[in-house]
Scaffold this motif. Structure first.
Motif, PDB file in Angstrom:
ATOM      1  N   VAL A  12       3.389  -1.272 -10.062  1.00  0.00           N
ATOM      2  CA  VAL A  12       4.286  -1.515 -11.193  1.00  0.00           C
ATOM      3  C   VAL A  12       5.669  -1.832 -10.641  1.00  0.00           C
ATOM      4  O   VAL A  12       5.995  -1.511  -9.494  1.00  0.00           O
ATOM      5  CB  VAL A  12       4.340  -0.301 -12.144  1.00  0.00           C
ATOM      6  CG1 VAL A  12       2.972  -0.021 -12.729  1.00  0.00           C
ATOM      7  CG2 VAL A  12       4.889   0.924 -11.458  1.00  0.00           C
ATOM      8  N   PRO A  44       0.732  -4.818 -13.059  1.00  0.00           N
ATOM      9  CA  PRO A  44       1.846  -5.469 -13.759  1.00  0.00           C
ATOM     10  C   PRO A  44       1.492  -5.888 -15.187  1.00  0.00           C
ATOM     11  O   PRO A  44       2.340  -5.833 -16.083  1.00  0.00           O
ATOM     12  CB  PRO A  44       2.153  -6.683 -12.878  1.00  0.00           C
ATOM     13  CG  PRO A  44       1.697  -6.282 -11.512  1.00  0.00           C
ATOM     14  CD  PRO A  44       0.469  -5.462 -11.753  1.00  0.00           C
ATOM     15  N   GLU A  68       1.455  -2.769 -17.329  1.00  0.00           N
ATOM     16  CA  GLU A  68       2.829  -2.342 -17.595  1.00  0.00           C
ATOM     17  C   GLU A  68       3.442  -3.142 -18.752  1.00  0.00           C
ATOM     18  O   GLU A  68       4.041  -2.571 -19.669  1.00  0.00           O
ATOM     19  CB  GLU A  68       3.662  -2.520 -16.327  1.00  0.00           C
ATOM     20  CG  GLU A  68       5.071  -2.010 -16.419  1.00  0.00           C
ATOM     21  CD  GLU A  68       5.821  -2.161 -15.098  1.00  0.00           C
ATOM     22  OE1 GLU A  68       6.877  -1.533 -14.965  1.00  0.00           O
ATOM     23  OE2 GLU A  68       5.351  -2.913 -14.219  1.00  0.00           O
ATOM     24  N   VAL A 118      -0.479   4.001 -16.727  1.00  0.00           N
ATOM     25  CA  VAL A 118       0.690   3.151 -16.970  1.00  0.00           C
ATOM     26  C   VAL A 118       1.041   3.148 -18.454  1.00  0.00           C
ATOM     27  O   VAL A 118       2.217   3.226 -18.829  1.00  0.00           O
ATOM     28  CB  VAL A 118       0.424   1.716 -16.459  1.00  0.00           C
ATOM     29  CG1 VAL A 118       1.566   0.788 -16.839  1.00  0.00           C
ATOM     30  CG2 VAL A 118       0.239   1.727 -14.938  1.00  0.00           C
TER      31      VAL A 118
END
Length: 442
Positions: free
Chosen positions: A82, A328, A331, A18
């Motif tokens: 994501v 998340p 990210e 990521v």
């Protein structure tokens, strides 16, 4: 004026993949170092275990992954992906469409993600970083062992550490443990229940791995004893779920005759201690001249779990927070790092960052939160994600994500054995897929 920098990303697990995407999107030149032969980090399962099952011998053969064979996610897939590449069920051989999928499905998602965004071409496989430190002001020297055994080096403007947090076992310290004759294993080296058949097993710790493994040992082990802090058991009616398990406070001492004494005075004989006691942050390659330390599992000082003020923005960490939804957070953290390195986002001054860290540590102490839980988010995760999103200029953490994160936590406590297969909240799931419809995914 935005800048393009040369950035080393250490590790090609979820955090590294990521981060590589966010950094590349920002226009940086990225090199990802990965000692394995494939991407995926901790999600690459191996039936092999380390030569020291307890994981404390510094000369042991090492395994990076801590996956056990039966592991399934403890979060619904809708939360895990994501934002613009959601973790939805996909067609294909050996795919697992369940809401709480098995670990091979997570690895396939990471492979899909890497292929979709062209990340594998950035990765140097079979390349282990053995040193990362400042070469001069603003330049980082990264030394790495190549596949042929030679050590080479390269120079970068920045280093992002994404090595994962589940490979260096933390082991409980108990009086008498050195003389205790039984077998000891850390959950890092647990793969399936068969080696424990017919044995009296004591699990230390009752977080995620302890819960899963105790259920898997049920009906296999002769007896299961679980030693944990009392607060854990108050939340769960686990006695009815794990029929032959007994709960105890922590172990007071171990004896050479194979018995152990719990803090309430109860004495039992046991064959195996299974340490489900978590992991230590471990960066043996990193040289910061004492600026960044790991003290009782607090990596610090770090501004918002990412930047050491004295070395920012050249050094950063992705993925330290736990009891959170990983991707998340990866990210948002890596978007922040990418924006800082390109000058799209400004960091506070070193003094302001250090003051923020000091205030954070004081708050932890005031709330009675021990040092080793510095990077624990838990219920604070949405607040942290929203802070990152605001700082990066990204959309706020969606309301359905907050509600789903809270809802599954509550449901899990009441339905430990079945929550993965019977959790339903059609309205939240509908909101998730309405959000996903905004994005193109294969």
């Amino acid at each position: 004026m935005q800048q393009s920098r040369r950035v080393a990303v250490i590790g090609a697990g979820a955090g590294g993949l990521v981060s590589a995407r966010e950094l590349s999107r920002e226009g940086h030149h990225v090199v990802v170092f990965e000692r394995n032969t494939q991407i995926g980090g901790t999600w690459v399962y191996s039936p092999e275990i380390e030569s020291d099952p307890l994981g404390i011998d510094p000369n042991r053969t090492r395994m990076h992954s801590s996956l056990y064979k039966s592991l399934r996610t403890n979060l619904p897939r809708e939360l895990m992906g994501v934002r613009d590449y959601p973790f939805v069920p996909r067609e294909g051989e050996d795919r697992d469409p369940r809401r709480f999928p098995s670990h091979p499905e997570v690895l396939k998602y990471l492979e899909d993600f890497a292929n979709e965004f062209g990340i594998c071409k950035l990765v140097r496989f079979r390349t282990e970083v053995v040193f990362a430190g400042l070469e001069e002001v603003g330049k980082w020297r990264v030394e790495f062992r190549c596949e042929n055994g030679d050590v080479d080096y390269d120079i970068f403007d920045a280093v992002v550490v994404c090595v994962g947090n589940y490979s260096e076992p933390h082991v409980a310290e108990i009086p008498g443990i050195d003389g205790w004759p039984g077998e000891q294993v850390h959950s890092h080296n647990y793969r399936d229940s068969e080696p424990f058949r017919g044995k009296v097993v004591v699990l230390i710790g009752y977080s995620f791995s302890g819960m899963d493994i105790s259920q898997e040992l049920n009906g296999v082990a002769k007896e299961i004893h679980i030693a944990c802090r009392s607060a854990k058991t108050e939340l769960l009616d686990t006695q009815s779920i794990i029929s032959n398990a007994s709960f105890h406070p922590l172990i007071k001492s171990l004896r050479e005759d194979g018995t152990m004494v719990f803090q309430d005075g109860c004495v039992i004989s046991a064959d195996v201690i299974l340490h489900c006691t978590g992991y230590k942050y471990h960066f043996p390659f990193l040289e910061t001249n004492g600026i960044v330390t790991v003290d009782d599992n607090r990596v610090g000082p770090l501004y918002q779990h990412v930047f050491p003020p004295a070395l920012a923005p050249g050094l950063s960490f992705v993925g330290l927070p736990f009891k959170a939804v990983p991707l998340p957070i990866f990210e948002l953290q890596s978007n922040w790092i990418a924006g800082i390195l390109s000058n799209r986002i400004a960091l506070p001054s070193k003094e302001e960052m250090l003051a923020d860290v000091k205030a954070f540590y004081e708050d932890l102490e005031a709330f009675g939160k021990p040092k080793h839980r510095t990077h624990e988010l838990g219920d604070d995760m949405p607040v942290y994600c929203n802070w990152l999103a605001t700082t990066c200029g990204c959309p706020a953490f969606e309301e359905w994500r907050k509600k789903m994160y809270i809802a599954i936590g509550i449901y899990k406590k009441a339905n430990l054995e079945t929550y993965r297969d019977d959790w339903q909240d059609n309205e939240l799931i509908r909101q998730a897929y309405e959000e996903f419809s905004k994005y193109k995914y294969k």
